[in-house]
Design an enzyme around this catalytic site. Sequence first.
Site, mmCIF file in Angstrom:
data_model
loop_
_atom_site.group_PDB
_atom_site.id
_atom_site.type_symbol
_atom_site.label_atom_id
_atom_site.label_comp_id
_atom_site.label_asym_id
_atom_site.label_seq_id
_atom_site.Cartn_x
_atom_site.Cartn_y
_atom_site.Cartn_z
ATOM 1 N N ARG A 180 0.683 -1.244 -0.154
ATOM 2 C CA ARG A 180 -0.083 -0.157 -0.028
ATOM 3 C C ARG A 180 0.853 1.352 0.039
ATOM 4 N NH1 ARG A 180 -2.758 2.921 4.743
ATOM 5 N NH2 ARG A 180 -3.584 4.778 3.426
ATOM 6 N N GLU A 220 -7.394 8.472 5.973
ATOM 7 C CA GLU A 220 -7.424 8.874 7.385
ATOM 8 C C GLU A 220 -8.125 10.393 7.265
ATOM 9 O OE1 GLU A 220 -4.510 8.696 10.327
ATOM 10 O OE2 GLU A 220 -4.595 6.438 10.304
ATOM 11 N N TYR A 253 -4.450 1.760 15.817
ATOM 12 C CA TYR A 253 -3.466 1.623 16.390
ATOM 13 C C TYR A 253 -3.859 1.540 17.934
ATOM 14 C CZ TYR A 253 -0.619 3.386 12.489
ATOM 15 O OH TYR A 253 -0.170 3.251 11.262
HETATM 16 C C1 FCB Z 1 -1.391 7.185 10.468
HETATM 17 C C2 FCB Z 1 -0.758 7.562 9.295
HETATM 18 C C3 FCB Z 1 0.488 7.242 8.671
HETATM 19 C C4 FCB Z 1 1.561 7.126 9.902
HETATM 20 C C5 FCB Z 1 0.769 6.375 11.001
HETATM 21 C C6 FCB Z 1 1.977 6.216 12.043
HETATM 22 O O1 FCB Z 1 -2.394 7.841 11.385
HETATM 23 O O2 FCB Z 1 -1.787 7.335 8.463
HETATM 24 O O3 FCB Z 1 0.747 8.056 7.552
HETATM 25 O O4 FCB Z 1 1.897 8.599 10.291
HETATM 26 O O5 FCB Z 1 -0.270 6.900 11.583
#
Ligand code: FCB
Length: 513
Positions: free
Chosen positions: A130, A219, A346
């Site tokens: 990706r 995002e 995350y």
């Molecule tokens: C996400 C982003 C990516 C990277 C990760 C750690 O929010 O999409 O670009 O910064 O966090």
Amino acid sequence: MRLTRREFARSALAASVAAALPAGLFSACSVSSNAAHTASVVPLASPRNQFANSSEIKFPKNFFWGTATAAYQIEGAWNEDGKGESIWDRFAHTPGKINNGGTGDVACDSYHRWREDIALMRAMNLNSYRFSISWPRVQPSGSGPANSRGIDYYSRLVDASLEARIRPMLTLYHWDLPQALEDAGGWPNRDTASRFADYVELVAHALGDRVSDWMLFNEPSAFVDLGLLEGTHAPGHKSLVDFLRASHTVNLAQGTGFRALKATRPSARVGTAFSMSACEPATNSEEDRLAAERAHAMTNLWFLEPALNGHYPEALAFLPETVMRIESGDLDKMRAPLDFIGINLYYRAIVSAPSALERLSHAQEWLFPVKMAGGGQGPKTDFGWEIWPQALYDMATRITRDFNRPVIEITESGCSYNDGPDASGVIRDTRRIDYHRQYLLALARAIADGADVRGYHAWSLMDNFEWAEGFNQRFGLAYVNFKTQQRTIKESGRWYANVAASNALPPNPATPD
Ligand code: FCB
């Protein structure tokens, strides 16, 4: 208090609405103000015990094992071969915006070293990559003709991926808007939705003969929050009105972009990579549970419901339509029946309802009556993000339930640990192995419980430019020495290579069932 970068943004949203908007713009929210606020904390399993396996766990046949990157974070070559300036070029070149003055001018120099990067993925046995297209590299001022040298770069990358039997999965917008479009009003300007559709058509025309899997956005909720409200990301605005207008333009762009892509390449599979967090009530009280639902609507559905259902989330009944400049017919325009839902996950969020006193003293509760914080029970990464694998299980199963079992791709998950090479040059990042193992076990459970998940993309292939943090946070499965640009596969990358090759998680005797 500074929370994680996204959770902080949402707290900031709550705080800044107070000052900025007259309460009369909104209709009242549905929270009952007299519910008791004394309930005890919801008991939660410790992350160690959430998921464990004493035998091998198989993943579905043809599962995609991948990594994810973004153009500005890895490419460098910020002004080569006719590339236009992006808002991230401008932002990073502005003193004081990035930790230690870092910029993406060179980053991982992937614009020149992409062959090495494909070789890394081959060595890791991966079958999906990706990556994102830099809009100003292929259309320097955000409108008008293509920059053929920019297109050629991506065309070579796509061909090399396919040759390596790696599926190219393209993100069309991972935050680097052409600066010329920002100068014309940026995302708060609804014309940007039309510019986006033209750009999508241009890229689909150039690469869609070989690329089947696309994400319109990365995002959206993160870049409108951080870029337009909190101001810690490009373009650095701190404006509630811009935030609201940009949200609506991006929702429109999801519709226009989706239709442009399908018109050019009818068989393309099109999704968006949404930033998601499981929103847990801080206590069992009804107030906190309702607040958690509103937080879920804001965090996880603000750009998903408009695409799939043609309306903003119902839990946010107080939509400031006038401020957002919602016009008649817009709800239909926002519709984009996505072929898959990308989940970037995350961590989780802990949500509580503001107290009666806070309500009286802060008018923001009219718009967004929640308080959010990161969880405090799990171990933390070097970024301070809590490790909570259950959150991935919760979101994958909730999206499965609420959206009629859509196809899901895990488009990002990962952790920052700043381990470097030891005396023998080996990067022993065992905590990263533990992170991915636990999140993958959570995912395997979600799949066993009915989620139709087709792939997992570790963030990230290699250490890279981490936005406002500069080079201070290392997320890679491969280590990058930013002085020499040498890449070295970490122990986590070796572990991931075995998982990908066997399409299974090995048993983990340290934490038996
Ligand atoms: C996400 C982003 C990516 C990277 C990760 C750690 O929010 O999409 O670009 O910064 O966090």
